[in-house]
Scaffold this active site. Structure first.
Site, PDB file in Angstrom:
ATOM      1  N   CYS A  97      34.496  39.056  47.032  1.00 14.38           N
ATOM      2  CA  CYS A  97      35.231  40.221  46.526  1.00 14.38           C
ATOM      3  C   CYS A  97      34.536  41.480  47.034  1.00 14.38           C
ATOM      4  CB  CYS A  97      35.246  40.205  45.000  1.00 14.38           C
ATOM      5  SG  CYS A  97      36.131  41.613  44.293  1.00 14.38           S
ATOM      6  N   HIS A 139      43.830  36.286  43.524  1.00  6.29           N
ATOM      7  CA  HIS A 139      42.614  37.086  43.290  1.00  6.29           C
ATOM      8  C   HIS A 139      42.981  38.573  43.147  1.00  6.29           C
ATOM      9  CE1 HIS A 139      38.241  38.103  44.174  1.00  6.29           C
ATOM     10  NE2 HIS A 139      38.837  39.247  44.391  1.00  6.29           N
ATOM     11  N   GLU A 140      43.832  39.064  44.045  1.00  7.83           N
ATOM     12  CA  GLU A 140      44.215  40.485  44.010  1.00  7.83           C
ATOM     13  C   GLU A 140      45.076  40.793  42.785  1.00  7.83           C
ATOM     14  OE1 GLU A 140      42.512  42.256  45.887  1.00  7.83           O
ATOM     15  OE2 GLU A 140      41.863  40.607  47.138  1.00  7.83           O
ATOM     16  N   HIS A 143      43.036  41.334  39.816  1.00  2.24           N
ATOM     17  CA  HIS A 143      42.467  42.691  39.768  1.00  2.24           C
ATOM     18  C   HIS A 143      43.397  43.638  39.015  1.00  2.24           C
ATOM     19  CE1 HIS A 143      38.743  42.770  41.989  1.00  2.24           C
ATOM     20  NE2 HIS A 143      39.263  42.187  43.049  1.00  2.24           N
TER      21      HIS A 143
HETATM   22 ZN    ZN Z   1      38.279  41.221  44.563  1.00  2.00          ZN
END
Ligand code: ZN
Length: 164
Positions: A97, A139-140, A143
């Site tokens: 990340c 993953h994004e 966020h």
């Molecule tokens: Zn990340």
């Protein structure tokens, strides 16, 4: 100038709100110029994804792209992304990340996902993602919900990853 904030920057913990067509980016007259800068920042940092709140903007969009991807082979910013279906089957693979320099940890996620998002031109698109592309999208998207990848692994695994 936009920059990538490091954990625990406050916007990384915030839940981002929907991007609306009348929205604009502070410091930018047009979205296309911002898109160019955000993608350049992601590539300079050697990332394959970069979420808006990693650069301090708590709106629902992220940059994604890598030569090895099928849908996002060309780098793009996608707006209001959503997962509309995920496979029962899960995979565990290594993630990094840009907000956690030099930390790589194995994270378990659904293998295949079906997604919906809007293009910069305002068109709604659907896609089925697999492999690293699926992982990157998830993953994004995490966020945007204020979830960083350290929240997706056990404390022990996280400590091991941080020992390098
Ligand atoms: Zn990340």
């Amino acid at each position: 100038m936009i920059q990538v904030f490091q954990y625990p920057h406050e916007t990384l913990m915030q839940v981002s709100t929907e991007w609306k067509s009348e929205d604009s980016i502070v410091g930018y007259d047009d979205v296309e110029r911002f898109e160019t800068d955000m993608i350049k920042l992601m590539l300079d940092e050697r990332g394959m994804g970069l979420a808006a709140n990693q650069i301090g903007i708590t709106k629902r969009f992220f940059a994604i792209g890598h030569d090895s991807f099928d849908t996002f082979q060309k780098h793009a910013i996608i707006w209001n992304p959503q997962v509309i279906n995920s496979s029962e089957e899960k995979v565990i693979d290594v993630e990094g990340c840009l907000s956690f320099k030099d930390v790589f940890v194995k994270v378990e996620r659904p293998k295949i996902i079906e997604v919906q998002y809007e293009t910069t031109q305002g068109k709604t698109r659907f896609a089925k993602l697999n492999g690293m592309e699926s992982k990157c999208f998830q993953h994004e998207l995490d966020h945007l919900d204020g979830i960083t990848f350290n929240k997706r692994v056990s404390k022990l695994r996280w400590q091991m990853a941080n020992k390098g």
